[in-house]
Design a protein around this motif. Structure first.
Motif, PDB file in Angstrom:
ATOM      1  N   SER A   6      90.022 -25.831  18.711  1.00  0.00           N
ATOM      2  CA  SER A   6      88.524 -26.236  18.279  1.00  0.00           C
ATOM      3  C   SER A   6      88.240 -26.793  19.184  1.00  0.00           C
ATOM      4  O   SER A   6      86.430 -26.777  19.301  1.00  0.00           O
ATOM      5  N   GLU A 252      92.849 -30.379   7.953  1.00  0.00           N
ATOM      6  CA  GLU A 252      91.686 -29.881   9.130  1.00  0.00           C
ATOM      7  C   GLU A 252      91.173 -30.950   9.663  1.00  0.00           C
ATOM      8  O   GLU A 252      91.216 -30.716  10.876  1.00  0.00           O
ATOM      9  N   GLU A 256      89.911 -30.734  13.660  1.00  0.00           N
ATOM     10  CA  GLU A 256      89.133 -30.832  14.623  1.00  0.00           C
ATOM     11  C   GLU A 256      88.488 -31.688  15.034  1.00  0.00           C
ATOM     12  O   GLU A 256      87.799 -31.462  16.087  1.00  0.00           O
TER      13      GLU A 256
END
Length: 328
Positions: A6, A252, A256
């Motif tokens: 990220s 996810e 992130e």
């Protein structure tokens, strides 16, 4: 799992913008470089050109052809060639000197920055020689034991280095009292009004633990954890946090997150491991939010699981307090 994909690092900006020359004390050195250049390169080069120009005898001839023109101007060319050779030598010497001075500054003047220490949570920064940020992230990926703010560094190191879940649970039992004290310190520092009510309930559960009512406290802390998670994710995203399927990688939403957020939310996600009584799932002996709510039993309600729930709530409230204060 690659937490670095990220590109989010919570400590970027910690140092802030500043004048690197002044911060590292190399302004004087750079002034010295410029003085050296002026004295040893610019002045000698200009003087050499002037001397050679004075020695040249150049009239204003009418050149009958290019050959004669070349013969007349060859002296100027030789002078310029020599001058540029001198300039190149002096420039290389200057650059070597500059590199040596910069190397010295980096070794002796600029304070070393321990980026590993900066990436660790506050309770682990004094132990950067014993644990890395990657090890901490790897630990919280597989355990419902937080590492952000609590427990204290020495206890956290023992938990991270323990090889099995049984060893980690033994540490939770052995350090039960000191972990409660660690959580009390963090909760006392949570002063923002937005979480005042939640902190009061957490402190009440903590006092119940000190009085020996750990089962009562575990029930309170589990409900409180639900309430706080719902405040952060009131919509469909809450299911992403509270629906941890076995043998699945983190969703996810968690991937992130910044490092700090991962240290807070990954243990909470792990605490919500799938548990279906009607499917015949056995009641786990380790802390499980779903088992605490849907399968009240002595196997699930115990001191180790209670202190684990206290740590999860305390870590999340400490994070919420930091976030709220930073937004004021």
């Amino acid at each position: 799992m690659d937490y670095w994909k990220s590109g989010k690092f919570p400590y970027i900006g910690l140092v802030g913008d500043f004048d690197w020359q002044e911060r590292f004390g190399i302004t004087d050195s750079l002034e010295g470089f410029r003085d050296h250049y002026r004295v040893n390169v610019e002045f000698p080069w200009a003087k050499d050109i002037a001397d050679k120009a004075r020695n040249l005898t150049v009239s204003q001839p009418v050149f009958p052809n290019l050959a004669e023109s070349f013969l007349v101007t060859s002296g100027v060319q030789e002078s310029l060639k020599h001058a540029f050779e001198v300039f190149q030598d002096e420039r290389e010497q200057l650059f070597r000197s500059a590199q040596e001075n910069l190397d010295y500054a980096l070794r002796h003047i600029v304070p070393p920055i321990d980026f590993g220490r900066l990436l660790l949570p506050p309770n682990l920064r004094d132990y950067s020689d014993e644990v890395s940020p990657a090890e901490v992230l790897d630990f919280v990926e597989g355990e419902a034991i937080p590492m952000y703010l609590v427990p204290r560094g020495r206890t956290a190191i023992r938990l991270i280095h323990a090889e099995t879940r049984s060893e980690r649970r033994a540490i939770l039992g052995d350090r039960y009292t000191t972990i409660i004290d660690d959580c009390a310190d963090v909760l006392e520092a949570c002063e923002h009004k937005i979480i005042r009510s939640e902190v009061e309930f957490a402190v009440e559960a903590l006092e119940a633990m000190r009085a020996g009512y750990n089962r009562t406290a575990q029930g309170m802390l589990t409900v409180l954890l639900d309430s706080i998670v719902g405040s952060f994710y009131p919509g469909k995203e809450k299911r992403t946090i509270t629906n941890r399927k076995k043998e699945h990688d983190p969703p996810e939403l968690l991937l992130e997150m910044s490092i700090r957020e991962s240290l807070v939310w990954l243990p909470i996600w792990n605490a919500h491991e799938a548990f279906w009584p009607y499917k015949g799932d056995p009641v786990p002996h380790y802390y499980s939010r779903h088992a605490s709510v849907h399968a009240v039993s002595r196997k699930q309600f115990n001191k180790r699981n209670c202190v684990q729930a206290l740590m999860l709530v305390t870590s999340l409230l400490g994070y919420a307090n930091h976030l709220a204060c930073s937004l004021d």
